[in-house]
Motif scaffolding. Structure first.
Motif, PDB file in Angstrom:
ATOM      1  N   THR A 202     -19.216 -75.903  66.153  1.00  0.00           N
ATOM      2  CA  THR A 202     -20.248 -75.704  64.978  1.00  0.00           C
ATOM      3  C   THR A 202     -21.299 -74.250  64.788  1.00  0.00           C
ATOM      4  O   THR A 202     -21.855 -73.991  63.813  1.00  0.00           O
ATOM      5  CB  THR A 202     -20.658 -77.156  64.586  1.00  0.00           C
ATOM      6  OG1 THR A 202     -19.658 -78.339  64.378  1.00  0.00           O
ATOM      7  CG2 THR A 202     -21.459 -76.886  63.397  1.00  0.00           C
ATOM      8  N   ALA A 203     -22.114 -74.898  65.572  1.00  0.00           N
ATOM      9  CA  ALA A 203     -23.337 -73.548  65.835  1.00  0.00           C
ATOM     10  C   ALA A 203     -22.098 -72.322  66.105  1.00  0.00           C
ATOM     11  O   ALA A 203     -23.447 -71.538  64.763  1.00  0.00           O
ATOM     12  CB  ALA A 203     -24.207 -74.454  67.133  1.00  0.00           C
ATOM     13  N   ASP A 206     -21.498 -71.490  62.363  1.00  0.00           N
ATOM     14  CA  ASP A 206     -23.011 -71.041  61.730  1.00  0.00           C
ATOM     15  C   ASP A 206     -23.082 -68.948  61.695  1.00  0.00           C
ATOM     16  O   ASP A 206     -23.350 -68.583  60.699  1.00  0.00           O
ATOM     17  CB  ASP A 206     -23.346 -72.035  61.694  1.00  0.00           C
ATOM     18  CG  ASP A 206     -23.669 -73.181  60.840  1.00  0.00           C
ATOM     19  OD1 ASP A 206     -22.322 -73.644  60.271  1.00  0.00           O
ATOM     20  OD2 ASP A 206     -23.629 -73.993  61.322  1.00  0.00           O
ATOM     21  N   VAL A 207     -23.023 -69.233  63.335  1.00  0.00           N
ATOM     22  CA  VAL A 207     -23.978 -67.775  63.354  1.00  0.00           C
ATOM     23  C   VAL A 207     -22.790 -66.695  63.557  1.00  0.00           C
ATOM     24  O   VAL A 207     -23.170 -64.859  62.630  1.00  0.00           O
ATOM     25  CB  VAL A 207     -24.027 -68.238  65.155  1.00  0.00           C
ATOM     26  CG1 VAL A 207     -24.207 -66.358  65.842  1.00  0.00           C
ATOM     27  CG2 VAL A 207     -25.346 -68.594  65.094  1.00  0.00           C
ATOM     28  N   ARG A 208     -21.332 -66.505  62.979  1.00  0.00           N
ATOM     29  CA  ARG A 208     -20.667 -66.253  62.983  1.00  0.00           C
ATOM     30  C   ARG A 208     -20.785 -65.555  61.603  1.00  0.00           C
ATOM     31  O   ARG A 208     -20.633 -64.180  61.212  1.00  0.00           O
ATOM     32  CB  ARG A 208     -19.163 -66.301  62.856  1.00  0.00           C
ATOM     33  CG  ARG A 208     -18.739 -66.560  63.800  1.00  0.00           C
ATOM     34  CD  ARG A 208     -17.045 -66.686  64.038  1.00  0.00           C
ATOM     35  NE  ARG A 208     -16.452 -66.175  63.187  1.00  0.00           N
ATOM     36  CZ  ARG A 208     -15.164 -66.167  63.090  1.00  0.00           C
ATOM     37  NH1 ARG A 208     -14.423 -66.806  64.338  1.00  0.00           N
ATOM     38  NH2 ARG A 208     -14.080 -65.335  62.600  1.00  0.00           N
ATOM     39  N   GLN A 210     -23.931 -65.097  60.129  1.00  0.00           N
ATOM     40  CA  GLN A 210     -25.505 -64.303  60.084  1.00  0.00           C
ATOM     41  C   GLN A 210     -24.904 -62.935  60.682  1.00  0.00           C
ATOM     42  O   GLN A 210     -24.296 -61.880  60.445  1.00  0.00           O
ATOM     43  CB  GLN A 210     -26.262 -64.664  61.390  1.00  0.00           C
ATOM     44  CG  GLN A 210     -26.172 -66.197  61.171  1.00  0.00           C
ATOM     45  CD  GLN A 210     -27.077 -66.433  59.935  1.00  0.00           C
ATOM     46  OE1 GLN A 210     -28.488 -65.567  59.529  1.00  0.00           O
ATOM     47  NE2 GLN A 210     -26.517 -67.859  59.267  1.00  0.00           N
ATOM     48  N   ALA A 235     -26.992 -69.591  69.320  1.00  0.00           N
ATOM     49  CA  ALA A 235     -26.121 -70.948  68.602  1.00  0.00           C
ATOM     50  C   ALA A 235     -26.765 -71.842  69.891  1.00  0.00           C
ATOM     51  O   ALA A 235     -26.047 -73.045  69.711  1.00  0.00           O
ATOM     52  CB  ALA A 235     -24.570 -70.736  68.915  1.00  0.00           C
TER      53      ALA A 235
END
Length: 317
Positions: A202-203, A206-208, A210, A235
């Motif tokens: 999940t982390a 979300d970072v992908r 950015q 992450a």
């Protein structure tokens, strides 16, 4: 940072005090008389009265609580009713099993969970991602003790690769001692590795999205290289919090697994002491578990604040 750490330390001390109050008085309210349990049903009232005096059970509850806390601050956890030995020594002996078990389970959960989470995020929406998440969901749902019994049937009974239970002291044979912890540590690590895999995925997802990932891709890096070089580090912040929680869960979760594998750890000591109504031993061992959990959370908060200064800047407490 010093103010932040001081506030967290004061909260840690207050938590320990409240936990000590709860442990002492809740156990004190349990039905049954330890003196009666020790001497048996045929004991005379005179003998019971003498033993209660020797055990300090005839003193008011608040005096016994203050004496208990003061003794622990000096390293004296009292003397076990049933084993007639210092509680601190009994706890120390059992920690030689519980702490390595929790540590080994933590290492296994990290080595398995984080790479699976990274792989799932890298191939998001593909079959690999779906398979890993299905397995992770199953790992969370399966109780550790049930998984431990399955491991015993397979690796101890059928294949005879590992011992089904028991423990060889470290001083006698470290290799055999380590072999005795393999199956219970795997049983403990399964749900924690599953949670880590889900959180890491999940982390990273979300970072992908950015800007720094898009910039890395524009410079010629593949998605896998961008995630590994830049995404994983960013992450890790939420993962760090989960790791602290998991270590606390693993320490307390050994109670059930130690009884499944007949390990002479702190959890089995508490279980046995409850059955024998050895309140002094139960209190001492339980407060050690509380101390380990709260200390882990304190160190996690401080580590998180060191990694992310924004946390200590906006923290009101």
């Amino acid at each position: 940072m010093i103010v932040f750490a001081l506030r967290r330390t004061l909260g840690f001390a207050a938590t320990l005090l409240l936990a000590a109050l709860a442990i002492f008085f809740l156990l004190d309210l349990l039905p049954g008389d330890p003196a009666q349990f020790i001497l048996g049903i045929s004991a005379t009232p005179e003998k019971l009265a003498v033993l209660r005096t020797q055990l300090g059970l005839d003193a008011p509850a608040h005096e016994r609580f203050v004496g208990w806390v003061w003794g622990m601050l000096q390293g004296d956890f009292g003397t076990s009713y049933t084993q007639q030995a210092p509680v601190a020594g009994l706890i120390w002996e059992r920690l030689a099993v519980t702490l390595p078990l929790a540590g080994l389970a933590m290492i296994l959960s990290v080595l398995v969970g984080l790479p699976l989470g990274i792989i799932a995020a890298r191939w998001r929406g593909k079959g690999v991602d779906t398979s890993i998440m299905v397995l992770a969901q199953m790992g969370v749902a399966v109780p550790s003790f049930w998984f431990g019994m399955l491991l015993t049937l397979l690796f101890a009974v059928a294949l005879r690769w590992l011992p089904p239970g028991g423990f060889t002291p470290w001083s006698e044979n470290p290799l055999l001692a380590l072999r005795g912890l393999v199956l219970p540590s795997i049983a403990l690590a399964l749900p924690q590795a599953s949670i880590l895999a889900r959180v890491m995925r999940t982390a990273l997802v979300d970072v992908r999205g950015q800007d720094f990932i898009r910039t890395a891709r524009a410079k010629g890096l593949t998605m896998g290289e961008a995630i590994w070089r830049h995404g994983v580090r960013n992450a890790l912040l939420p993962v760090l919090t989960i790791l602290g929680l998991q270590l606390a869960i693993l320490i307390t979760g050994t109670i059930i697994v130690e009884n499944v594998f007949y390990l002479p750890g702190l959890g089995r000591l508490i279980f046995t002491a409850i059955g024998e109504r050895d309140l002094v031993l139960v209190r001492g061992a339980t407060i050690i578990l509380v101390l380990a959990v709260t200390a882990t959370m304190l160190l996690t908060d401080i580590a998180y604040a060191l990694v992310d200064p924004r946390l200590r800047e906006r923290s009101p407490s």
